[in-house]
Design a protein around this motif. Structure first.
Motif, PDB file in Angstrom:
ATOM      1  N   LEU A 290       0.739  -1.251   0.029  1.00 37.21           N
ATOM      2  CA  LEU A 290       0.156   0.014   0.143  1.00 37.21           C
ATOM      3  C   LEU A 290       0.812   1.106  -0.004  1.00 37.21           C
ATOM      4  O   LEU A 290       0.454   2.125  -0.653  1.00 37.21           O
ATOM      5  CB  LEU A 290      -0.877   0.036   1.036  1.00 37.21           C
ATOM      6  CG  LEU A 290      -2.087  -0.725   1.029  1.00 37.21           C
ATOM      7  CD1 LEU A 290      -2.947  -0.933   2.522  1.00 37.21           C
ATOM      8  CD2 LEU A 290      -3.006  -0.309  -0.018  1.00 37.21           C
ATOM      9  N   ARG A 291       1.979   1.186   0.942  1.00 38.05           N
ATOM     10  CA  ARG A 291       2.783   2.320   0.803  1.00 38.05           C
ATOM     11  C   ARG A 291       3.289   2.606  -0.446  1.00 38.05           C
ATOM     12  O   ARG A 291       3.647   3.712  -0.970  1.00 38.05           O
ATOM     13  CB  ARG A 291       3.861   2.345   2.067  1.00 38.05           C
ATOM     14  CG  ARG A 291       3.424   2.292   3.396  1.00 38.05           C
ATOM     15  CD  ARG A 291       4.404   2.104   4.174  1.00 38.05           C
ATOM     16  NE  ARG A 291       3.977   2.415   5.744  1.00 38.05           N
ATOM     17  CZ  ARG A 291       4.367   2.174   6.560  1.00 38.05           C
ATOM     18  NH1 ARG A 291       5.385   1.253   6.648  1.00 38.05           N
ATOM     19  NH2 ARG A 291       3.970   2.418   7.847  1.00 38.05           N
ATOM     20  N   ARG A 292       3.723   1.684  -1.361  1.00 35.59           N
ATOM     21  CA  ARG A 292       4.555   1.538  -2.538  1.00 35.59           C
ATOM     22  C   ARG A 292       3.688   2.318  -3.526  1.00 35.59           C
ATOM     23  O   ARG A 292       4.090   3.181  -4.274  1.00 35.59           O
ATOM     24  CB  ARG A 292       4.892   0.221  -2.890  1.00 35.59           C
ATOM     25  CG  ARG A 292       6.063   0.348  -4.137  1.00 35.59           C
ATOM     26  CD  ARG A 292       6.303  -1.111  -4.553  1.00 35.59           C
ATOM     27  NE  ARG A 292       5.205  -1.886  -4.987  1.00 35.59           N
ATOM     28  CZ  ARG A 292       4.625  -1.782  -6.038  1.00 35.59           C
ATOM     29  NH1 ARG A 292       4.748  -1.035  -6.963  1.00 35.59           N
ATOM     30  NH2 ARG A 292       3.501  -2.715  -6.378  1.00 35.59           N
ATOM     31  N   LYS A 293       2.324   1.942  -3.449  1.00 34.28           N
ATOM     32  CA  LYS A 293       1.596   2.442  -4.357  1.00 34.28           C
ATOM     33  C   LYS A 293       0.929   3.784  -4.068  1.00 34.28           C
ATOM     34  O   LYS A 293       0.339   4.315  -4.970  1.00 34.28           O
ATOM     35  CB  LYS A 293       0.323   1.456  -4.591  1.00 34.28           C
ATOM     36  CG  LYS A 293       0.646  -0.002  -5.093  1.00 34.28           C
ATOM     37  CD  LYS A 293      -0.513  -1.033  -5.197  1.00 34.28           C
ATOM     38  CE  LYS A 293       0.072  -2.216  -5.986  1.00 34.28           C
ATOM     39  NZ  LYS A 293      -1.178  -3.260  -5.925  1.00 34.28           N
ATOM     40  N   LEU A 294       0.669   4.127  -2.866  1.00 34.36           N
ATOM     41  CA  LEU A 294      -0.070   5.280  -2.355  1.00 34.36           C
ATOM     42  C   LEU A 294       0.818   6.378  -1.792  1.00 34.36           C
ATOM     43  O   LEU A 294       0.554   7.619  -1.926  1.00 34.36           O
ATOM     44  CB  LEU A 294      -1.093   4.908  -1.490  1.00 34.36           C
ATOM     45  CG  LEU A 294      -2.092   3.892  -1.734  1.00 34.36           C
ATOM     46  CD1 LEU A 294      -2.969   3.504  -0.771  1.00 34.36           C
ATOM     47  CD2 LEU A 294      -2.764   4.608  -3.089  1.00 34.36           C
ATOM     48  N   GLU A 295       1.938   6.079  -1.490  1.00 31.08           N
ATOM     49  CA  GLU A 295       3.038   7.259  -0.468  1.00 31.08           C
ATOM     50  C   GLU A 295       3.723   7.894  -1.658  1.00 31.08           C
ATOM     51  O   GLU A 295       4.251   7.125  -2.611  1.00 31.08           O
ATOM     52  CB  GLU A 295       3.752   6.623   0.519  1.00 31.08           C
ATOM     53  CG  GLU A 295       3.000   6.229   1.772  1.00 31.08           C
ATOM     54  CD  GLU A 295       2.346   7.340   2.600  1.00 31.08           C
ATOM     55  OE1 GLU A 295       2.519   8.533   2.525  1.00 31.08           O
ATOM     56  OE2 GLU A 295       1.657   6.773   3.652  1.00 31.08           O
ATOM     57  N   ALA A 296       3.840   8.960  -1.359  1.00 30.27           N
ATOM     58  CA  ALA A 296       5.011   9.671  -2.368  1.00 30.27           C
ATOM     59  C   ALA A 296       6.361   9.277  -2.239  1.00 30.27           C
ATOM     60  O   ALA A 296       7.160   8.938  -3.128  1.00 30.27           O
ATOM     61  CB  ALA A 296       4.958  11.337  -2.244  1.00 30.27           C
TER      62      ALA A 296
ATOM     63  N   HIS B 124       1.111   8.812   5.558  1.00 28.96           N
ATOM     64  CA  HIS B 124      -0.232   8.561   5.531  1.00 28.96           C
ATOM     65  C   HIS B 124      -0.528   7.251   6.335  1.00 28.96           C
ATOM     66  O   HIS B 124      -1.305   7.291   7.223  1.00 28.96           O
ATOM     67  CB  HIS B 124      -1.085   8.437   4.214  1.00 28.96           C
ATOM     68  CG  HIS B 124      -0.735   9.836   3.633  1.00 28.96           C
ATOM     69  ND1 HIS B 124      -1.343  11.037   3.973  1.00 28.96           N
ATOM     70  CD2 HIS B 124      -0.118  10.361   2.358  1.00 28.96           C
ATOM     71  CE1 HIS B 124      -1.084  11.924   3.150  1.00 28.96           C
ATOM     72  NE2 HIS B 124      -0.326  11.611   2.101  1.00 28.96           N
ATOM     73  N   ILE B 125       0.152   6.246   5.930  1.00 32.37           N
ATOM     74  CA  ILE B 125      -0.001   4.878   6.460  1.00 32.37           C
ATOM     75  C   ILE B 125       1.281   4.779   7.488  1.00 32.37           C
ATOM     76  O   ILE B 125       2.293   4.500   7.092  1.00 32.37           O
ATOM     77  CB  ILE B 125      -0.085   3.896   5.427  1.00 32.37           C
ATOM     78  CG1 ILE B 125      -0.934   4.098   4.349  1.00 32.37           C
ATOM     79  CG2 ILE B 125      -0.075   2.487   6.006  1.00 32.37           C
ATOM     80  CD1 ILE B 125      -0.896   3.202   3.205  1.00 32.37           C
TER      81      ILE B 125
ATOM     82  N   LEU C 143      -4.036   5.546   9.895  1.00 32.68           N
ATOM     83  CA  LEU C 143      -3.961   6.353   8.929  1.00 32.68           C
ATOM     84  C   LEU C 143      -3.990   7.673   9.282  1.00 32.68           C
ATOM     85  O   LEU C 143      -4.803   8.306  10.387  1.00 32.68           O
ATOM     86  CB  LEU C 143      -5.446   6.151   8.021  1.00 32.68           C
ATOM     87  CG  LEU C 143      -5.255   6.118   6.536  1.00 32.68           C
ATOM     88  CD1 LEU C 143      -4.183   5.375   5.948  1.00 32.68           C
ATOM     89  CD2 LEU C 143      -6.694   5.672   6.127  1.00 32.68           C
ATOM     90  N   ALA C 144      -3.109   8.690   8.886  1.00 29.47           N
ATOM     91  CA  ALA C 144      -3.127  10.012   8.965  1.00 29.47           C
ATOM     92  C   ALA C 144      -3.525  10.875   7.751  1.00 29.47           C
ATOM     93  O   ALA C 144      -3.793  10.224   6.709  1.00 29.47           O
ATOM     94  CB  ALA C 144      -1.617  10.547   9.323  1.00 29.47           C
ATOM     95  N   GLY C 145      -3.976  11.947   8.108  1.00 33.91           N
ATOM     96  CA  GLY C 145      -4.554  12.919   7.063  1.00 33.91           C
ATOM     97  C   GLY C 145      -3.517  13.535   6.030  1.00 33.91           C
ATOM     98  O   GLY C 145      -2.452  13.367   6.225  1.00 33.91           O
TER      99      GLY C 145
END
Length: 114
Positions: free
Chosen positions: A59-65, A72-73, A83-85
């Motif tokens: 998830l981090r690989r796909k969603l985090e910059a 965020h995660i 989960l952070a905003g």
């Protein structure tokens, strides 16, 4: 089921989506490892598994910059994840905001990453 990052669709596997949803439902509160293993995989809380860590990494690989410095995660050491905003605060409006749009298949669940 649709997830977007900066407006672009992101392909998630079913368990990745379920995990993201489980985190989003907690609205920034701690999701303990055992809770996530039970809620997403149906495992008994006493089961020791690296499955959760592997899926969090994906998830981090796909969603985090920057997956190596997630904003965020977040890991809560020796406890679980939360989960952070978009601003880094735990406000429930980060990676898993359900915005109610339809994906065209009758499923109105959609997740947006800001």
């Amino acid at each position: 089921r649709q997830v977007r990052r900066a407006g672009a669709p992101v392909a998630l596997r079913p368990k990745e989506y379920d995990l993201l949803q489980a985190l989003a439902r907690r609205e920034g509160r701690l999701a303990e490892r055992g809770e996530l293993l039970r809620d997403v995989w149906g495992y008994h809380e006493s089961v020791l598994s690296r499955t959760l860590d592997t899926h969090i990494g994906e998830l981090r690989r796909k969603l985090e910059a920057d997956p190596s410095a997630p904003r965020h995660i977040l890991t809560v050491r020796k406890a679980g994840y939360r989960l952070a905003g978009a601003d880094g605060q735990a406000d429930g409006q980060a990676d898993g905001r359900t915005d109610g749009r339809s994906d065209g298949n009758g499923d109105s669940r959609s997740q947006e990453v800001r």
